[in-house]
Design an enzyme around this catalytic site. Structure first.
Site, PDB file in Angstrom:
ATOM      1  N   SER A   1     -12.130   4.601   6.224  1.00 44.62           N
ATOM      2  CA  SER A   1     -12.584   4.657   7.625  1.00 44.62           C
ATOM      3  C   SER A   1     -13.428   5.896   7.849  1.00 44.62           C
ATOM      4  O   SER A   1     -13.039   7.001   7.458  1.00 44.62           O
ATOM      5  CB  SER A   1     -11.376   4.735   8.568  1.00 44.62           C
TER       6      SER A   1
ATOM      7  N   HIS B   1      -7.342  10.110   4.366  1.00 45.34           N
ATOM      8  CA  HIS B   1      -6.817   9.082   5.264  1.00 45.34           C
ATOM      9  C   HIS B   1      -7.012   9.541   6.705  1.00 45.34           C
ATOM     10  O   HIS B   1      -6.869  10.723   7.006  1.00 45.34           O
ATOM     11  CB  HIS B   1      -5.312   8.873   5.007  1.00 45.34           C
ATOM     12  N   GLY B   2      -7.312   8.619   7.595  1.00 48.04           N
ATOM     13  CA  GLY B   2      -7.532   8.981   9.002  1.00 48.04           C
ATOM     14  C   GLY B   2      -9.001   9.266   9.230  1.00 48.04           C
ATOM     15  O   GLY B   2      -9.843   8.968   8.387  1.00 48.04           O
TER      16      GLY B   2
ATOM     17  N   ASP C   1       0.849  -1.194   0.000  1.00 43.71           N
ATOM     18  CA  ASP C   1       0.000   0.000   0.000  1.00 43.71           C
ATOM     19  C   ASP C   1       0.889   1.249   0.000  1.00 43.71           C
ATOM     20  O   ASP C   1       1.825   1.348   0.793  1.00 43.71           O
ATOM     21  CB  ASP C   1      -0.872  -0.036   1.266  1.00 43.71           C
ATOM     22  N   HIS C   2       0.595   2.179  -0.869  1.00 44.23           N
ATOM     23  CA  HIS C   2       1.350   3.441  -0.966  1.00 44.23           C
ATOM     24  C   HIS C   2       2.854   3.219  -1.074  1.00 44.23           C
ATOM     25  O   HIS C   2       3.637   3.824  -0.335  1.00 44.23           O
ATOM     26  CB  HIS C   2       1.045   4.370   0.222  1.00 44.23           C
TER      27      HIS C   2
ATOM     28  N   HIS D   1      -9.550   5.318  -1.411  1.00 41.86           N
ATOM     29  CA  HIS D   1      -8.762   5.301  -0.172  1.00 41.86           C
ATOM     30  C   HIS D   1      -9.530   6.044   0.918  1.00 41.86           C
ATOM     31  O   HIS D   1     -10.495   6.748   0.637  1.00 41.86           O
ATOM     32  CB  HIS D   1      -7.413   5.986  -0.416  1.00 41.86           C
ATOM     33  N   GLY D   2      -9.048   5.899   2.145  1.00 34.89           N
ATOM     34  CA  GLY D   2      -9.678   6.647   3.245  1.00 34.89           C
ATOM     35  C   GLY D   2     -11.049   6.113   3.597  1.00 34.89           C
ATOM     36  O   GLY D   2     -11.979   6.866   3.870  1.00 34.89           O
TER      37      GLY D   2
ATOM     38  N   VAL E   1      -9.382   0.317   3.907  1.00 35.41           N
ATOM     39  CA  VAL E   1      -9.708   0.639   5.298  1.00 35.41           C
ATOM     40  C   VAL E   1      -8.500   0.342   6.188  1.00 35.41           C
ATOM     41  O   VAL E   1      -7.990  -0.780   6.187  1.00 35.41           O
ATOM     42  CB  VAL E   1     -10.912  -0.213   5.791  1.00 35.41           C
TER      43      VAL E   1
HETATM   44  P1  13P Z   1      -8.094   4.949   6.330  1.00 36.11           P
HETATM   45  O1  13P Z   1      -6.969   4.728   7.279  1.00 36.11           O
HETATM   46  O2  13P Z   1      -8.641   6.338   6.398  1.00 36.11           O
HETATM   47  O3  13P Z   1      -9.151   3.910   6.457  1.00 36.11           O
HETATM   48  O4  13P Z   1      -7.490   4.813   4.869  1.00 36.11           O
HETATM   49  C1  13P Z   1      -6.861   3.600   4.529  1.00 36.11           C
HETATM   50  C2  13P Z   1      -6.231   3.714   3.189  1.00 36.11           C
HETATM   51  O5  13P Z   1      -6.715   4.385   2.304  1.00 36.11           O
HETATM   52  C3  13P Z   1      -5.004   2.922   2.954  1.00 36.11           C
HETATM   53  O6  13P Z   1      -4.418   3.193   1.726  1.00 36.11           O
END
Ligand code: 13P
Length: 287
Positions: free
Chosen positions: A210, A179-180, A81-82, A207-208, A230
């Protein structure tokens, strides 16, 4: 069974659901994700970020994935990831990863295209899929931080050219998620998502994941998101459950604590798998 991520994403795309992709950090949350994936018969993408790789090391991650092949019936891809360090990308290829994200989103466009194409060239030679990113997603994911003012939503006009020039297999888009955790309710730009969807046929990644209200996540999936990432919600389930347990009693054995954490992560994973509409899909996927 371990597979590359493309068959999972293609199946999701063809059937209108999303493959849930979870950041894991150690054996506890990895086992939690796989246990629920198996119970729900859902395909999942196990994601290790570069900071998890620094924490656990490639050899341990590789060994855990290999153990999962023996111990679990879950259908999964192992995804970087990333990935930003080219060194990590080459090592991921060598250490059993079946899917890679090259995140060149912080680079000037021409450089993002050049390096994404380079990663695709290497990865495709060994049957590994590549996710690229166009636009920049704000917030903090492990140790990658993108300030609001640096972030930029994906420009639909650049999408077809980016995909054609890089040959990425999937595309992470910036449409208002972060993210977060969110301070208020996130505002997702669904018009932008629809415009992006028209520009390319590759699976799109959000992405993001959560803290996005369920209705918004479901709408994004209806409009063409095939992978939902997530991380933070699993980390909060993990650490929050331990914090609460520690407050109640004195601890002299980590195992009961980690069992509590595993249960808490399983709960969060189950919720997201169902939100994505991924339950029961694994048996229909041919890999
Ligand atoms: P969150 O941590 O906001 O769920 O995002 C996860 C993410 O996009 C990982 O690449």
């Amino acid at each position: 069974m371990r597979t590359s991520s493309l068959p999972l994403l293609k199946h999701a795309q063809a059937h209108g659901y999303a493959v849930p992709a979870f950041n894991f950090h150690d054996l506890v949350d990895l086992q939690a994700i796989l246990a629920v994936a198996e119970e729900e018969e859902a395909p999942v993408i196990l994601m290790a970020s570069e900071s998890t790789i620094r924490f656990a090391g490639f050899p341990y991650i590789e060994a855990m994935a290999r153990a999962a092949l023996k111990d679990s019936r879950a259908l999964f891809a192992l995804h970087l990831d990333h990935g930003r360090e080219l060194d990590n990308i080459v090592k991921a290829v060598r250490h059993g990863f079946t899917s890679i994200m090259f995140d060149g989103s912080y680079l000037p466009l021409a450089e993002n295209i050049r390096l994404s194409a380079w990663v695709v060239d290497i990865a495709h030679r060994v049957g590994i899929n590549v996710e690229g990113e166009l636009g920049q997603i704000p917030g903090t994911e492990d140790d990658i931080s993108v300030a609001e003012q640096e972030a930029g939503l994906t420009d639909p006009a650049l999408v077809a050219g980016f995909v054609a020039q890089t040959q990425v297999d999937a595309l992470a888009v910036a449409i208002g998620t972060a993210h977060g955790l969110y301070k208020g309710e996130p505002k997702l730009d669904f018009d932008r998502l629809m415009a992006i969807r028209k520009e390319t046929s590759v699976p799109l990644v959000l992405h993001g994941g959560s803290g996005i209200p369920d209705a918004l996540a479901q709408r994004a999936i209806e409009l063409g998101i095939s992978k939902l990432n997530v991380g933070t919600e699993l980390r909060l389930a993990y650490t929050g459950s331990i914090t609460r347990a520690v407050q109640k009693r004195e601890i002299n054995d980590p195992r009961p604590m980690l069992n509590i954490a595993r249960e808490a992560v399983m709960e969060a994973v189950r919720e997201k798998i169902r939100l994505c509409g991924a339950s029961g899909r694994a048996r229909a996927i041919e890999v």
